[in-house]
Design a protein around this motif. Sequence first.
Motif, PDB file in Angstrom:
ATOM      1  N   ARG A 185      37.107  98.190 -17.433  1.00 38.42           N
ATOM      2  CA  ARG A 185      36.152  97.998 -16.337  1.00 38.42           C
ATOM      3  C   ARG A 185      34.760  98.201 -16.940  1.00 38.42           C
ATOM      4  N   VAL A 186      33.875  97.255 -16.742  1.00 34.65           N
ATOM      5  CA  VAL A 186      32.526  97.327 -17.300  1.00 34.65           C
ATOM      6  C   VAL A 186      31.549  97.734 -16.201  1.00 34.65           C
ATOM      7  N   VAL A 187      30.740  98.747 -16.503  1.00 31.65           N
ATOM      8  CA  VAL A 187      29.680  99.185 -15.609  1.00 31.65           C
ATOM      9  C   VAL A 187      28.371  99.044 -16.363  1.00 31.65           C
ATOM     10  N   SER A 188      27.413  98.362 -15.770  1.00 34.00           N
ATOM     11  CA  SER A 188      26.098  98.202 -16.374  1.00 34.00           C
ATOM     12  C   SER A 188      25.182  99.311 -15.868  1.00 34.00           C
ATOM     13  N   LEU A 189      24.628 100.063 -16.794  1.00 32.46           N
ATOM     14  CA  LEU A 189      23.660 101.111 -16.484  1.00 32.46           C
ATOM     15  C   LEU A 189      22.303 100.598 -16.950  1.00 32.46           C
ATOM     16  N   ASP A 190      21.558 100.005 -16.024  1.00 35.87           N
ATOM     17  CA  ASP A 190      20.280  99.370 -16.344  1.00 35.87           C
ATOM     18  C   ASP A 190      19.163 100.386 -16.142  1.00 35.87           C
ATOM     19  N   LEU A 191      18.475 100.747 -17.228  1.00 33.45           N
ATOM     20  CA  LEU A 191      17.420 101.753 -17.175  1.00 33.45           C
ATOM     21  C   LEU A 191      16.022 101.152 -17.102  1.00 33.45           C
ATOM     22  N   ALA A 192      15.916  99.885 -16.759  1.00 30.18           N
ATOM     23  CA  ALA A 192      14.599  99.251 -16.622  1.00 30.18           C
ATOM     24  C   ALA A 192      13.751 100.047 -15.643  1.00 30.18           C
ATOM     25  N   GLY A 193      12.541 100.398 -16.060  1.00 25.88           N
ATOM     26  CA  GLY A 193      11.619 101.127 -15.207  1.00 25.88           C
ATOM     27  C   GLY A 193      11.826 102.631 -15.173  1.00 25.88           C
ATOM     28  N   ILE A 194      12.838 103.130 -15.839  1.00 20.82           N
ATOM     29  CA  ILE A 194      13.107 104.572 -15.843  1.00 20.82           C
ATOM     30  C   ILE A 194      12.239 105.237 -16.905  1.00 20.82           C
ATOM     31  N   THR A 195      11.530 106.289 -16.507  1.00 23.58           N
ATOM     32  CA  THR A 195      10.650 106.983 -17.453  1.00 23.58           C
ATOM     33  C   THR A 195      10.837 108.490 -17.436  1.00 23.58           C
ATOM     34  N   ASP A 196      11.832 108.985 -16.689  1.00 21.55           N
ATOM     35  CA  ASP A 196      12.071 110.431 -16.692  1.00 21.55           C
ATOM     36  C   ASP A 196      13.539 110.732 -16.378  1.00 21.55           C
ATOM     37  N   LYS A 197      13.894 111.986 -16.578  1.00 19.72           N
ATOM     38  CA  LYS A 197      15.279 112.425 -16.395  1.00 19.72           C
ATOM     39  C   LYS A 197      15.754 112.212 -14.959  1.00 19.72           C
ATOM     40  N   ALA A 198      14.903 112.509 -13.985  1.00 19.37           N
ATOM     41  CA  ALA A 198      15.300 112.335 -12.583  1.00 19.37           C
ATOM     42  C   ALA A 198      15.682 110.882 -12.310  1.00 19.37           C
ATOM     43  N   GLY A 199      14.890 109.958 -12.836  1.00 21.30           N
ATOM     44  CA  GLY A 199      15.200 108.545 -12.666  1.00 21.30           C
ATOM     45  C   GLY A 199      16.502 108.162 -13.348  1.00 21.30           C
ATOM     46  N   LEU A 200      16.707 108.695 -14.540  1.00 19.62           N
ATOM     47  CA  LEU A 200      17.957 108.433 -15.272  1.00 19.62           C
ATOM     48  C   LEU A 200      19.155 108.924 -14.469  1.00 19.62           C
ATOM     49  N   MET A 201      19.058 110.143 -13.962  1.00 19.51           N
ATOM     50  CA  MET A 201      20.180 110.710 -13.207  1.00 19.51           C
ATOM     51  C   MET A 201      20.449 109.907 -11.929  1.00 19.51           C
ATOM     52  N   ASP A 202      19.378 109.498 -11.234  1.00 20.10           N
ATOM     53  CA  ASP A 202      19.564 108.675 -10.030  1.00 20.10           C
ATOM     54  C   ASP A 202      20.230 107.349 -10.374  1.00 20.10           C
ATOM     55  N   ARG A 203      19.792 106.724 -11.457  1.00 22.81           N
ATOM     56  CA  ARG A 203      20.363 105.437 -11.860  1.00 22.81           C
ATOM     57  C   ARG A 203      21.824 105.615 -12.263  1.00 22.81           C
ATOM     58  N   CYS A 204      22.137 106.700 -12.971  1.00 22.14           N
ATOM     59  CA  CYS A 204      23.538 106.972 -13.336  1.00 22.14           C
ATOM     60  C   CYS A 204      24.388 107.161 -12.084  1.00 22.14           C
TER      61      CYS A 204
END
Length: 104
Positions: free
Chosen positions: A4-23
């Motif tokens: 199963r493929v999941v795309s984790l797109d970090l476009a526009g992410i510039t901090d840990k909070a954004g990374l965690m929300d995107r994850c």
Amino acid sequence: MTERVVSLDLAGITDKAGLMDRCARALDLPDWFGRNWDALADSLGDHTLWPEDAVERGLLVVVRNWQGYAQARPDEWRTAQEVFGQVADHTPALSVHLALGGSS
């Protein structure tokens, strides 16, 4: 049967909070996901939190557009890579790959 493929797109992410929300969104993590490095490692390593079909097939997480985050927060990005790598090393059904190209 393929993973199963999941795309984790970090476009526009510039901090840990954004990374965690995107994850949390990309991996469909539960509301109680703690949004910290330990919680991310625990969630990635816990196949009961994966999409149902990934439990049998395995899970491939493709991290896209990570370069901006890596430039903005190099220390955090190193930690993220360590978390992804350590969990993948200890979870045979999980693979995490960094996409080197553009946003395709």
